[in-house]
Motif scaffolding. Sequence first.
Motif, PDB file in Angstrom:
ATOM      1  N   THR A  91      48.338  45.188  34.210  1.00 40.27           N
ATOM      2  CA  THR A  91      47.051  44.513  34.049  1.00 40.27           C
ATOM      3  C   THR A  91      47.264  43.038  33.733  1.00 40.27           C
ATOM      4  O   THR A  91      46.571  42.165  34.273  1.00 40.27           O
ATOM      5  CB  THR A  91      46.246  45.179  32.918  1.00 40.27           C
ATOM      6  OG1 THR A  91      46.086  46.563  33.208  1.00 40.27           O
ATOM      7  CG2 THR A  91      44.877  44.540  32.792  1.00 40.27           C
ATOM      8  N   VAL A  92      48.236  42.753  32.866  1.00 39.03           N
ATOM      9  CA  VAL A  92      48.553  41.366  32.527  1.00 39.03           C
ATOM     10  C   VAL A  92      49.076  40.626  33.752  1.00 39.03           C
ATOM     11  O   VAL A  92      48.700  39.475  34.016  1.00 39.03           O
ATOM     12  CB  VAL A  92      49.577  41.304  31.382  1.00 39.03           C
ATOM     13  CG1 VAL A  92      50.004  39.860  31.115  1.00 39.03           C
ATOM     14  CG2 VAL A  92      49.011  41.931  30.113  1.00 39.03           C
ATOM     15  N   LEU A  93      49.939  41.273  34.513  1.00 35.06           N
ATOM     16  CA  LEU A  93      50.508  40.657  35.716  1.00 35.06           C
ATOM     17  C   LEU A  93      49.409  40.252  36.691  1.00 35.06           C
ATOM     18  O   LEU A  93      49.422  39.142  37.249  1.00 35.06           O
ATOM     19  CB  LEU A  93      51.477  41.624  36.390  1.00 35.06           C
ATOM     20  CG  LEU A  93      52.186  41.124  37.651  1.00 35.06           C
ATOM     21  CD1 LEU A  93      53.089  39.944  37.330  1.00 35.06           C
ATOM     22  CD2 LEU A  93      52.983  42.246  38.299  1.00 35.06           C
ATOM     23  N   GLU A  94      48.436  41.121  36.881  1.00 38.86           N
ATOM     24  CA  GLU A  94      47.333  40.793  37.783  1.00 38.86           C
ATOM     25  C   GLU A  94      46.462  39.690  37.200  1.00 38.86           C
ATOM     26  O   GLU A  94      45.946  38.839  37.932  1.00 38.86           O
ATOM     27  CB  GLU A  94      46.506  42.043  38.068  1.00 38.86           C
ATOM     28  CG  GLU A  94      47.230  43.050  38.949  1.00 38.86           C
ATOM     29  CD  GLU A  94      46.311  44.117  39.503  1.00 38.86           C
ATOM     30  OE1 GLU A  94      46.357  44.359  40.718  1.00 38.86           O
ATOM     31  OE2 GLU A  94      45.546  44.700  38.706  1.00 38.86           O
ATOM     32  N   GLU A  95      46.307  39.687  35.881  1.00 37.01           N
ATOM     33  CA  GLU A  95      45.474  38.669  35.241  1.00 37.01           C
ATOM     34  C   GLU A  95      46.035  37.264  35.467  1.00 37.01           C
ATOM     35  O   GLU A  95      45.279  36.311  35.650  1.00 37.01           O
ATOM     36  CB  GLU A  95      45.375  38.954  33.738  1.00 37.01           C
ATOM     37  CG  GLU A  95      44.605  37.920  32.943  1.00 37.01           C
ATOM     38  CD  GLU A  95      43.125  37.881  33.285  1.00 37.01           C
ATOM     39  OE1 GLU A  95      42.469  36.880  32.935  1.00 37.01           O
ATOM     40  OE2 GLU A  95      42.620  38.852  33.900  1.00 37.01           O
ATOM     41  N   ILE A  96      47.359  37.129  35.471  1.00 38.27           N
ATOM     42  CA  ILE A  96      47.949  35.808  35.680  1.00 38.27           C
ATOM     43  C   ILE A  96      48.136  35.491  37.159  1.00 38.27           C
ATOM     44  O   ILE A  96      48.705  34.454  37.514  1.00 38.27           O
ATOM     45  CB  ILE A  96      49.292  35.663  34.924  1.00 38.27           C
ATOM     46  CG1 ILE A  96      50.349  36.617  35.476  1.00 38.27           C
ATOM     47  CG2 ILE A  96      49.087  35.862  33.433  1.00 38.27           C
ATOM     48  CD1 ILE A  96      51.735  36.443  34.831  1.00 38.27           C
ATOM     49  N   GLY A  97      47.649  36.399  38.023  1.00 38.91           N
ATOM     50  CA  GLY A  97      47.702  36.152  39.462  1.00 38.91           C
ATOM     51  C   GLY A  97      49.089  36.247  40.052  1.00 38.91           C
ATOM     52  O   GLY A  97      49.399  35.564  41.044  1.00 38.91           O
ATOM     53  N   ALA A  98      49.942  37.102  39.469  1.00 39.59           N
ATOM     54  CA  ALA A  98      51.335  37.160  39.893  1.00 39.59           C
ATOM     55  C   ALA A  98      51.691  38.407  40.696  1.00 39.59           C
ATOM     56  O   ALA A  98      52.836  38.569  41.095  1.00 39.59           O
ATOM     57  CB  ALA A  98      52.257  37.067  38.682  1.00 39.59           C
ATOM     58  N   SER A  99      50.719  39.312  40.928  1.00 34.82           N
ATOM     59  CA  SER A  99      51.023  40.465  41.766  1.00 34.82           C
ATOM     60  C   SER A  99      51.154  40.011  43.216  1.00 34.82           C
ATOM     61  O   SER A  99      50.559  39.018  43.628  1.00 34.82           O
ATOM     62  CB  SER A  99      49.930  41.533  41.639  1.00 34.82           C
ATOM     63  OG  SER A  99      48.672  41.007  42.002  1.00 34.82           O
ATOM     64  N   ASN A 100      51.961  40.737  43.967  1.00 35.88           N
ATOM     65  CA  ASN A 100      52.271  40.331  45.341  1.00 35.88           C
ATOM     66  C   ASN A 100      51.203  40.854  46.294  1.00 35.88           C
ATOM     67  O   ASN A 100      51.440  41.766  47.087  1.00 35.88           O
ATOM     68  CB  ASN A 100      53.658  40.857  45.738  1.00 35.88           C
ATOM     69  CG  ASN A 100      54.221  40.138  46.947  1.00 35.88           C
ATOM     70  OD1 ASN A 100      53.492  39.481  47.694  1.00 35.88           O
ATOM     71  ND2 ASN A 100      55.517  40.262  47.154  1.00 35.88           N
ATOM     72  N   VAL A 101      50.022  40.266  46.203  1.00 31.95           N
ATOM     73  CA  VAL A 101      48.880  40.716  47.016  1.00 31.95           C
ATOM     74  C   VAL A 101      49.164  40.550  48.507  1.00 31.95           C
ATOM     75  O   VAL A 101      48.777  41.379  49.328  1.00 31.95           O
ATOM     76  CB  VAL A 101      47.602  39.950  46.613  1.00 31.95           C
ATOM     77  CG1 VAL A 101      46.441  40.336  47.517  1.00 31.95           C
ATOM     78  CG2 VAL A 101      47.252  40.212  45.156  1.00 31.95           C
TER      79      VAL A 101
END
Length: 235
Positions: A91-101
């Motif tokens: 959840t934190v990773l997605e919040e900082i925009g760092a997931s590999n979308v």
Amino acid sequence: MLTNDHGKRLIKELEAARNGRMLQDVFTDFVRMSALAIESPLTRGEQHRDIEDEFAHIRAGYNDEQYEHIRTALAIVVDALEERRVEFLGTVLEEIGASNVRNGQFFTPPAVGRAMAELTGADLGYTPGKPITVADIAGGSGVLLIEQAEALLKRGIPMGDILVLHGDIDARSCDIAYVQFTMLGYPAIVCHQDGLTGEFYREPMYTLGYYRHCFPMRGIDPMREVKNEETRSNR
């Protein structure tokens, strides 16, 4: 958006350790160092030396003040998982925009994972002392596995009779899952691997719970379990 205070505090600590770096790079270093620090005392010989060397290499990129923020960030993860036994770091990773979308990396929301665990909560024919395996060879941050394991615990199945098998092609996701599985106490094996080809990119990581609940002495071949799960998933 993050409403969890622990998540906000974690991001604040990682921001303080940036010193010009991209926040997502600090996050990656944070979860890797955390995983290595957990795994190190559980290994021996050449593997132990390799882990220590890798940790020292990453650590050298941060001064003492920055490293203290990273240490504090890990303490926040412990507090967060003690407060709520749900997936946190993804959840934190997605919040900082760092997931590999761009490459299709989306982490399952815990509420969805919980619903799926409830829907698959049929009678598993549990026999005390005989472990139940929950597995996902594309496990991401471990959401589905955490929710499934928690559902089993709520049904009265003891922690020592739940074996979590996690695999993913993304190294950072494996580190996230390993840290969280360890903090939650699960006996677990985390494999950085290609679930389609079966190729392993590094040695599997075993949580403290795996040893605490005596899995090495219970006549279970962990890698055979991993291979069996790959075979089932590829049919």
